[in-house]
Design an enzyme around this catalytic site. Structure first.
Site, PDB file in Angstrom:
ATOM      1  N   HIS A   1      62.818  48.453 -37.909  1.00  0.00           N
ATOM      2  CA  HIS A   1      62.574  47.163 -38.784  1.00  0.00           C
ATOM      3  C   HIS A   1      64.295  46.291 -37.849  1.00  0.00           C
ATOM      4  O   HIS A   1      64.800  47.141 -37.400  1.00  0.00           O
ATOM      5  CB  HIS A   1      62.925  46.657 -40.091  1.00  0.00           C
ATOM      6  CG  HIS A   1      63.813  46.457 -40.994  1.00  0.00           C
ATOM      7  ND1 HIS A   1      63.707  48.107 -42.035  1.00  0.00           N
ATOM      8  CD2 HIS A   1      65.485  46.226 -40.767  1.00  0.00           C
ATOM      9  CE1 HIS A   1      65.225  48.231 -42.348  1.00  0.00           C
ATOM     10  NE2 HIS A   1      66.200  46.835 -41.815  1.00  0.00           N
TER      11      HIS A   1
HETATM   12  P1  TYD Z   1      64.282  49.359 -47.152  1.00  0.00           P
HETATM   13  O1  TYD Z   1      64.862  48.054 -46.268  1.00  0.00           O
HETATM   14  O2  TYD Z   1      62.879  50.491 -46.870  1.00  0.00           O
HETATM   15  O3  TYD Z   1      65.295  50.487 -46.994  1.00  0.00           O
HETATM   16  P2  TYD Z   1      66.089  51.535 -44.962  1.00  0.00           P
HETATM   17  O4  TYD Z   1      65.842  50.480 -44.082  1.00  0.00           O
HETATM   18  O5  TYD Z   1      66.837  51.951 -45.304  1.00  0.00           O
HETATM   19  O6  TYD Z   1      64.329  52.271 -44.407  1.00  0.00           O
HETATM   20  O7  TYD Z   1      64.827  49.176 -48.743  1.00  0.00           O
HETATM   21  C1  TYD Z   1      64.762  50.263 -49.733  1.00  0.00           C
HETATM   22  C2  TYD Z   1      64.468  48.980 -51.565  1.00  0.00           C
HETATM   23  O8  TYD Z   1      65.687  48.643 -51.675  1.00  0.00           O
HETATM   24  C3  TYD Z   1      63.136  48.038 -50.337  1.00  0.00           C
HETATM   25  O9  TYD Z   1      62.307  48.407 -52.055  1.00  0.00           O
HETATM   26  C4  TYD Z   1      64.698  47.588 -50.435  1.00  0.00           C
HETATM   27  C5  TYD Z   1      65.352  47.131 -51.515  1.00  0.00           C
HETATM   28  N1  TYD Z   1      66.332  46.976 -50.494  1.00  0.00           N
HETATM   29  C6  TYD Z   1      67.270  45.556 -51.573  1.00  0.00           C
HETATM   30  O10 TYD Z   1      66.279  45.153 -52.744  1.00  0.00           O
HETATM   31  N2  TYD Z   1      68.366  44.945 -51.119  1.00  0.00           N
HETATM   32  C7  TYD Z   1      68.898  45.679 -50.071  1.00  0.00           C
HETATM   33  O11 TYD Z   1      69.786  45.089 -49.311  1.00  0.00           O
HETATM   34  C8  TYD Z   1      67.940  46.261 -48.899  1.00  0.00           C
HETATM   35  C9  TYD Z   1      68.303  46.968 -48.006  1.00  0.00           C
HETATM   36  C10 TYD Z   1      67.222  47.239 -49.558  1.00  0.00           C
END
Ligand code: TYD
Length: 136
Positions: A50
Site C-alpha cells: 500500500h
Molecule cells: P496491515 O496494514 O494489514 O499491515 P501491513 O501493512 O504490515 O501488511 O495491518 C494489520 C492490522 O493491524 C490491520 O487490522 C490494521 C491494524 N493496524 C493498526 O490498528 N494500527 C496500525 O498502526 C497499523 C500499522 C495496523
C-alpha cells in the site's frame, strides 16, 4: 534513488553493549506520532502493499532482516534492511512492500501520523492514477 533515504543512525556503545536513540526532528526526519513493529512474519509472506496519501514512515529492522520494495509509480527499488542502525525513509505517495522476512525479523516502523484507514491507498492501479495524474 527513489524519493526516499537510507539513514545511518549513530550507535552509542561501550563494553556493555549498544544503544541507539531516536529523537523526532533530530535524527528522525519528522514528528513521531506512532510506532509499531512487525514480527513473526511467515516465510514467503509479503506485507504492506500500500501507499499513504500523507503519512511518512521510517522502517528499521532492529533484529534479523527483510527486504522493502519502494515504488514511486515510475521506478521500483528493493532495499535489504539487516542492521539495527540503518533506517529506510518512505515518503507519502510511495508504494511499499515488505518481503523476505527472516524468522527472527523485527521490523520497527515510525510514522508521523496516527493510524487512519482513509490515509491508505491499497489498490496499485489507484496508486498509479494518483501519482501520475493526481487524485481526480
Ligand atoms: P496491515 O496494514 O494489514 O499491515 P501491513 O501493512 O504490515 O501488511 O495491518 C494489520 C492490522 O493491524 C490491520 O487490522 C490494521 C491494524 N493496524 C493498526 O490498528 N494500527 C496500525 O498502526 C497499523 C500499522 C495496523
Amino acid at each position: 534513488m527513489i524519493d526516499n533515504n537510507l539513514i545511518n543512525f549513530k550507535v552509542m556503545g561501550d563494553e556493555r553493549g549498544s544503544l541507539i536513540p531516536f529523537e523526532e526532528g533530530k535524527n528522525v526526519p519528522f514528528d513521531i506520532k506512532r510506532v509499531f513493529y512487525i514480527y513473526g512474519t511467515q516465510k514467503d509472506i509479503s506485507r504492506g502493499q500500500h501507499s499513504h496519501y500523507r503519512s511518512k514512515q521510517l522502517l528499521i529492522a532492529i533484529n534479523g532482516s527483510c527486504k522493502v520494495t519502494l515504488d514511486n509509480g515510475k521506478k521500483r527499488e528493493t532495499y535489504t534492511l539487516n542492521k539495527p542502525n540503518v533506517g529506510l525513509f518512505q515518503n507519502a505517495l510511495i508504494w511499499g512492500e515488505m518481503h523476505d522476512f527472516s524468522q527472527d525479523c523485527i521490523l520497527m516502523v515510525f510514522s508521523d501520523s496516527y493510524y487512519r484507514d482513509s490515509d491508505y491507498i491499497r489498490d496499485y492501479d489507484d496508486f498509479l492514477e494518483i501519482v501520475n495524474y493526481g487524485d481526480r
